[in-house]
Design an enzyme around this catalytic site. Structure first.
Site, PDB file in Angstrom:
ATOM      1  N   MET A  12     -19.123  -1.382   8.171  1.00  0.00           N
ATOM      2  CA  MET A  12     -19.600  -2.626   7.542  1.00  0.00           C
ATOM      3  C   MET A  12     -19.339  -3.769   8.506  1.00  0.00           C
ATOM      4  SD  MET A  12     -20.142  -1.898   4.140  1.00  0.00           S
ATOM      5  CE  MET A  12     -19.769  -0.388   3.211  1.00  0.00           C
ATOM      6  N   GLY A  42     -14.305   3.555   6.485  1.00  0.00           N
ATOM      7  CA  GLY A  42     -14.369   4.719   7.373  1.00  0.00           C
ATOM      8  C   GLY A  42     -14.085   4.328   8.807  1.00  0.00           C
ATOM      9  N   LEU A 223       1.406   1.352  -2.294  1.00  0.00           N
ATOM     10  CA  LEU A 223       1.871   0.299  -3.205  1.00  0.00           C
ATOM     11  C   LEU A 223       2.091  -1.037  -2.496  1.00  0.00           C
ATOM     12  CD1 LEU A 223       4.519   2.558  -4.975  1.00  0.00           C
ATOM     13  CD2 LEU A 223       2.354   1.807  -5.978  1.00  0.00           C
ATOM     14  N   GLY A 227       5.588  -0.030  -0.304  1.00  0.00           N
ATOM     15  CA  GLY A 227       5.453   1.227   0.440  1.00  0.00           C
ATOM     16  C   GLY A 227       4.511   2.196  -0.251  1.00  0.00           C
ATOM     17  N   THR A 243       9.038   0.381   2.354  1.00  0.00           N
ATOM     18  CA  THR A 243       8.652  -0.115   3.680  1.00  0.00           C
ATOM     19  C   THR A 243       9.427  -1.392   4.002  1.00  0.00           C
ATOM     20  OG1 THR A 243       6.765  -0.607   5.108  1.00  0.00           O
ATOM     21  CG2 THR A 243       6.628  -1.424   2.844  1.00  0.00           C
ATOM     22  N   GLY A 255      -4.610  -0.601   3.853  1.00  0.00           N
ATOM     23  CA  GLY A 255      -4.714   0.791   3.408  1.00  0.00           C
ATOM     24  C   GLY A 255      -5.427   1.647   4.454  1.00  0.00           C
ATOM     25  N   ASP A 256      -6.398   1.056   5.128  1.00  0.00           N
ATOM     26  CA  ASP A 256      -7.130   1.795   6.171  1.00  0.00           C
ATOM     27  C   ASP A 256      -6.240   2.038   7.391  1.00  0.00           C
ATOM     28  OD1 ASP A 256      -9.345   1.642   4.519  1.00  0.00           O
ATOM     29  OD2 ASP A 256     -10.101  -0.179   5.483  1.00  0.00           O
ATOM     30  N   SER A 288      -0.227  -4.440  10.607  1.00  0.00           N
ATOM     31  CA  SER A 288      -1.594  -4.947  10.397  1.00  0.00           C
ATOM     32  C   SER A 288      -1.665  -6.125   9.424  1.00  0.00           C
ATOM     33  CB  SER A 288      -2.517  -3.812   9.927  1.00  0.00           C
ATOM     34  OG  SER A 288      -2.392  -3.610   8.537  1.00  0.00           O
ATOM     35  N   GLY A 293      -7.542 -10.709   9.790  1.00  0.00           N
ATOM     36  CA  GLY A 293      -8.617  -9.801  10.192  1.00  0.00           C
ATOM     37  C   GLY A 293      -8.263  -8.367   9.844  1.00  0.00           C
TER      38      GLY A 293
HETATM   39  O1  RIB Z   1     -10.691  -1.702   3.329  1.00  0.00           O
HETATM   40  C1  RIB Z   1     -11.151  -2.881   3.907  1.00  0.00           C
HETATM   41  C2  RIB Z   1     -12.624  -2.821   4.109  1.00  0.00           C
HETATM   42  O2  RIB Z   1     -13.251  -2.743   2.858  1.00  0.00           O
HETATM   43  C3  RIB Z   1     -13.247  -4.007   4.794  1.00  0.00           C
HETATM   44  O3  RIB Z   1     -13.285  -3.908   6.167  1.00  0.00           O
HETATM   45  C4  RIB Z   1     -14.617  -4.086   4.159  1.00  0.00           C
HETATM   46  O4  RIB Z   1     -15.632  -3.765   5.063  1.00  0.00           O
HETATM   47  C5  RIB Z   1     -14.574  -3.135   2.978  1.00  0.00           C
HETATM   48  O5  RIB Z   1     -15.292  -2.010   3.216  1.00  0.00           O
HETATM   49 NA    NA Z   2      -4.642  -7.865   8.722  1.00  0.00          NA
END
Ligand code: RIB
Ligand code: NA
Length: 309
Positions: A12, A42, A223, A227, A243, A255-256, A288, A293
């Protein structure tokens, strides 16, 4: 060539406004900053795994437009294989409108666009990468059928799978649980999937067991500042993994970052206990959240303490 981590998922373009608070319905407010970034769950997870040192490939679809072209360059800049990144004329590159408030919380609307055109044919073309990976990661920003097919393809070939049911949907095909080695969600996703409310570590332990009973090998419920909780079918006692305390500038994509780091550890340290992987992934994600960002705030291996490797 084999990849250690393969992500079948979304890309995205993030259109981010920082504002003091979220606007109410019908209200206009002034924000203080706007920026465009690379996002999508992703791709974010793939970028974090790559920055930790994993050899990665992304299986995804973007539009044949400026955002799509830029995204392909972004994958290259992060050392991610674009052999399975396809472009389509039929839809625009996915976009996410994001508002970040002054306490670092976010609200997001995604328009998945080209992401929804990733299907069976594209998965067939990426088959060799998927079945020869160490770890495959999927989310729910592409069509659920495509995610499930990718997870099954991996599973049948003894590739470890991580499934992140995000954004959550109320009805999730029960096969998703059975196809997940690690089912990793946050508190709100866990609530949506089980109907149980998650407001404490104890709740997270309970919800984790509930999800585990649906057939996954392990469940991790993240969470935020607390953590995460890890539940495993081999040892049914949920474990809380706290954490470190940090000041959050922007939690978007935390989370990513966690899942990308987890994928790296599963691929590169397969004998490490899941609790230890989760402890380390918590620390990566904590880095992060301290800068604004999404991908721009994800640490590289060189920025992290050597004890994490
Ligand atoms: O998990 C964060 C993401 O969720 C963002 O980057 C946004 O694109 C959405 O997909
Ligand atoms: Na960030």
């Amino acid at each position: 060539e084999d990849f250690s981590v393969v992500v079948v998922g979304s890309c995205m373009t993030d259109l981010v406004s920082q504002a003091p608070r979220f606007p109410k319905a019908g209200e206009t407010i002034h924000g203080h900053r706007f920026f465009i970034g690379f996002g999508g769950k992703g791709a974010n997870q793939c970028v974090q795994a790559a920055r930790m040192g994993a050899k990665t490939a992304m299986v995804c679809k973007v539009g044949r437009d400026v955002f799509g072209n830029d995204y392909i360059q972004n994958f290259k800049n992060n050392g991610i294989s674009t052999a399975y990144v396809e472009q389509t004329e039929k839809a625009a590159t996915g976009a996410a409108s994001i508002i970040v408030n002054d306490t670092g919380e976010n609200a997001i609307v995604i328009v998945a666009g080209a992401n929804l055109l990733l299907g069976q044919e594209e998965l067939q073309r990426a088959q060799s990468a998927i079945i020869n990976a160490k770890v495959l990661v999927c989310q729910l920003e592409i069509s659920p059928d495509a995610s499930l097919q990718a997870l099954k393809m991996a599973r049948e070939n003894h590739v470890k799978t991580i499934f992140n049911p995000a954004p959550a949907i109320a009805y999730l095909d029960s096969d998703f649980y059975k196809a997940s080695d690690v089912f990793c969600c946050n508190e709100s996703e866990a609530e949506m999937l089980t109907g149980l409310s998650v407001t404490s570590v104890e709740d997270a332990c309970q919800v984790g067991l509930e999800l585990l009973n649906k057939g996954c090998a392990s469940v991790i419920v993240t969470l935020g500042s607390q953590g995460c909780v890890v539940c495993q079918s081999t040892n049914k006692t949920p474990k809380h993994i706290p954490t470190i305390e940090v000041t959050a500038a922007d939690t978007t994509g935390a989370g990513d970052s966690f899942i990308g780091a987890l994928a790296f550890y599963m691929a590169h340290y397969p004998a490490m206990p899941m609790e230890e992987m989760a402890r380390r992934a918590n620390l990566v994600a904590a880095v992060s959240v301290q800068t604004v960002g999404t991908q721009t705030s994800f640490p590289f291996r060189k920025d992290l303490p050597t004890e994490l490797f």
